[in-house]
Design an enzyme around this catalytic site. Structure first.
Site, PDB file in Angstrom:
ATOM      1  N   LYS A 139      -3.912  30.269  70.601  1.00  0.00           N
ATOM      2  CA  LYS A 139      -4.318  30.450  71.998  1.00  0.00           C
ATOM      3  C   LYS A 139      -3.294  29.869  72.989  1.00  0.00           C
ATOM      4  O   LYS A 139      -2.252  30.496  73.180  1.00  0.00           O
ATOM      5  CB  LYS A 139      -5.738  29.943  72.184  1.00  0.00           C
ATOM      6  CG  LYS A 139      -6.686  30.779  71.281  1.00  0.00           C
ATOM      7  CD  LYS A 139      -8.156  30.565  71.429  1.00  0.00           C
ATOM      8  CE  LYS A 139      -8.873  31.619  70.576  1.00  0.00           C
ATOM      9  NZ  LYS A 139      -9.838  31.118  69.634  1.00  0.00           N
ATOM     10  N   TYR A 160     -16.138  27.541  64.150  1.00  0.00           N
ATOM     11  CA  TYR A 160     -15.462  28.785  63.783  1.00  0.00           C
ATOM     12  C   TYR A 160     -13.986  28.493  63.593  1.00  0.00           C
ATOM     13  O   TYR A 160     -13.380  27.776  64.386  1.00  0.00           O
ATOM     14  CB  TYR A 160     -15.642  29.831  64.892  1.00  0.00           C
ATOM     15  CG  TYR A 160     -14.888  31.127  64.653  1.00  0.00           C
ATOM     16  CD1 TYR A 160     -15.271  32.000  63.644  1.00  0.00           C
ATOM     17  CD2 TYR A 160     -13.799  31.473  65.447  1.00  0.00           C
ATOM     18  CE1 TYR A 160     -14.585  33.194  63.430  1.00  0.00           C
ATOM     19  CE2 TYR A 160     -13.107  32.666  65.245  1.00  0.00           C
ATOM     20  CZ  TYR A 160     -13.501  33.527  64.237  1.00  0.00           C
ATOM     21  OH  TYR A 160     -12.820  34.703  64.033  1.00  0.00           O
ATOM     22  N   ASP A 207      -9.013  21.582  63.813  1.00  0.00           N
ATOM     23  CA  ASP A 207      -8.721  22.927  64.292  1.00  0.00           C
ATOM     24  C   ASP A 207      -8.715  22.870  65.813  1.00  0.00           C
ATOM     25  O   ASP A 207      -9.757  22.845  66.463  1.00  0.00           O
ATOM     26  CB  ASP A 207      -9.776  23.916  63.781  1.00  0.00           C
ATOM     27  CG  ASP A 207      -9.469  25.345  64.213  1.00  0.00           C
ATOM     28  OD1 ASP A 207      -8.569  25.532  65.061  1.00  0.00           O
ATOM     29  OD2 ASP A 207     -10.131  26.276  63.716  1.00  0.00           O
TER      30      ASP A 207
HETATM   31  C1  LIG Z   1      -9.917  31.565  68.130  1.00  0.00           C
HETATM   32  C2  LIG Z   1     -10.056  30.535  67.063  1.00  0.00           C
HETATM   33  C3  LIG Z   1      -9.509  30.708  65.781  1.00  0.00           C
HETATM   34  C4  LIG Z   1      -8.901  32.014  65.346  1.00  0.00           C
HETATM   35  O1  LIG Z   1      -7.778  32.352  66.079  1.00  0.00           O
HETATM   36  P1  LIG Z   1      -7.344  33.899  66.126  1.00  0.00           P
HETATM   37  O2  LIG Z   1      -6.036  33.862  66.872  1.00  0.00           O
HETATM   38  O3  LIG Z   1      -8.435  34.623  66.819  1.00  0.00           O
HETATM   39  O4  LIG Z   1      -7.158  34.329  64.715  1.00  0.00           O
HETATM   40  C5  LIG Z   1      -9.551  29.663  64.899  1.00  0.00           C
HETATM   41  N1  LIG Z   1     -10.131  28.493  65.238  1.00  0.00           N
HETATM   42  C6  LIG Z   1     -10.669  28.297  66.435  1.00  0.00           C
HETATM   43  C7  LIG Z   1     -11.261  26.969  66.775  1.00  0.00           C
HETATM   44  C8  LIG Z   1     -10.672  29.318  67.391  1.00  0.00           C
HETATM   45  O5  LIG Z   1     -11.267  29.128  68.568  1.00  0.00           O
END
Ligand SMILES: *Cc1c(COP(=O)(O)O)cnc(C)c1O
Length: 437
Positions: A274, A151, A246
């Site tokens: 995060k 994701y 990511d």
């Molecule tokens: C949470 C997440 C996102 C998206 O971040 P948001 O701040 O919710 O837009 C993208 N990539 C990964 C791996 C994530 O866990």
């Protein structure tokens, strides 16, 4: 908190939820919060400190969601709260450069392998979206490769799942994503070198980038073999496609160098979110200088943000990263994670349950299936979800709040104590007995 269950009525949460559903779609501002996967309606948080929160009905829970990752120090950590208060007193937003964004950028650049420059945005989604635009801008190529089960936020071209049959082009996994966009995304399974080689052979010359969560943590915790990631890096390099890690979850959680340092593999670009915002809305993308210099105003790839580099958010991120470094946070989290793992494994073995415990550092996942834990999404047993829903409810009655979905991971923080972990193991022992009754 003990292994004993006690009913925790949710009258006030239920009343708030009813009001919420009239004015917010599904009563929430992000879908998983609605508890659809486990039933029973969401708990409304009233306040939180350390590893615990209190809901609107006055019950206290030990939290393993921790806002889905940002709160690596725990809720309302005093150093972060003080930094935010101080920064807020000097202005909530400037829309102009400030020292804190330089300091946070310097920390990211110093910590993350191959990252020479960084651009701050306000969410992980925005970071990924911008990194993809940069990759397309510098390579002049249209397609991207992603992995089934990873994701990357709700970026249009990544809300895509594997197509049927032999087609490697994706199909949209959300309404509103035009097929013309979905077709620009090549979707391959994790942990499968042969499929990866086929995809690069067919589409390598058209790929702007390959993007992966090096520690996939959004469809369970699908731990990858280093050799697989190294093969991906090699294939991307040979094809002239950028490798994007990511690290929105793994960045600054596995350690200061994220998964890149953990595996010893340096991507061309990385995305963050995060933890680097410490609970405030922050995302970032960064990487090699020659690539980042293609971002406006230096280069032709446009990207901007009214609240980007927000001074209050930067202060929260700085305080979080400084505290982590000062107290050997990552070492302590590993020790805490190992303690949880040992306790849970003992329970699973003693009860001989078809459940696997998967962990890396402070990330953990209960795979509701027997045998070797899955490394690819199509090996995640779909029928574990119903059992997980029972487990989730039983844990709530014991004061333990796990993610309201079988496919989300758990997050340890520095606010969790050894006693908390031991109590969680006891609660899990009792809850599993109910779930497998
Ligand atoms: C949470 C997440 C996102 C998206 O971040 P948001 O701040 O919710 O837009 C993208 N990539 C990964 C791996 C994530 O866990």
């Amino acid at each position: 908190m003990t292994g004993d269950a006690k009913p925790r009525p949710r009258e006030r949460s239920a009343a708030w939820y009813e009001r919420a559903c009239k004015v917010l779609p599904g009563g929430v501002n992000s879908p998983v919060r609605a508890f659809r996967a486990v039933g029973g309606g969401p708990l409304f948080y009233r306040e939180a400190a350390g590893a615990r929160f209190r809901d609107e009905d006055g019950h206290t829970y030990l939290d393993y969601v921790m806002s889905w990752g940002p709160l690596i120090l725990g809720h309302a950590h005093p150093a972060v709260v003080a930094a935010v208060r101080e920064a807020a007193g000097r202005g909530l937003s400037y829309g102009a450069p400030c020292a804190a964004e330089v300091e946070l950028a310097e920390r990211v650049v110093a910590a993350y392998p191959g990252c020479e420059m960084v651009r701050f945005v306000s969410s992980g989604t925005e970071a990924v979206m911008s990194a993809l635009r940069l990759a397309r801008g510098v390579t002049g190529r249209p397609r991207v490769l992603k992995f089934d089960g990873c994701y990357h936020g709700h970026v249009d071209s990544l809300l895509v799942k594997a197509g049927s049959g032999l087609a490697t082009f994706g199909t949209a996994s959300s309404a509103g994503v035009p097929e013309a966009l979905a077709e620009l995304t090549v979707v391959v399974p994790l942990d499968d070198e042969a499929a990866l080689e086929r995809a690069f052979a067919a589409h390598g010359a058209e790929l702007a980038a390959a993007i992966i969560e090096p520690v996939p943590a959004n469809a369970g915790l699908l731990l990858q073999r280093r050799e697989f990631l190294a093969r991906l890096a090699e294939l991307a390099r040979r094809a002239g496609a950028l490798l994007i890690f990511d690290e929105v979850i793994s960045g600054f959680r596995l350690g200061p160098g994220g998964a890149a340092a953990h595996f010893g593999i340096t991507p061309d670009l990385a995305t963050f979110g995060k933890v680097i915002g410490g609970g405030m809305p922050v995302g970032a993308y960064g990487g090699r200088r020659d690539l980042m210099e293609q971002v406006s105003p230096l280069g032709a790839v446009y990207q901007a943000g009214t609240l980007s580099g927000n001074p209050v958010a930067m202060a929260a991120g700085l305080a979080t990263l400084a505290t982590l470094a000062a107290v050997d946070g990552w070492g302590r989290l590993e020790a805490l994670g190992a303690r949880l793992e040992a306790g849970v494994r003992e329970v699973l073995a003693r009860r001989s349950l078809p459940v696997a415990f998967v962990r890396l550092g402070s990330l953990f996942w209960l795979a509701m299936q027997g045998g070797e834990p899955p490394r690819r999404f199509d090996r995640v047993a779909a029928d574990g979800a119903a059992r997980y829903a029972v487990l989730h409810r039983e844990l709530l009655e014991r004061g333990v709040y796990l993610a309201p979905s079988a496919f989300e991971v758990g997050f340890l923080s520095l606010a969790h104590t050894e006693a908390d972990v031991d109590a969680t193991v006891a609660a899990l022992d009792a809850a599993l007995a109910e779930a497998f009754r």
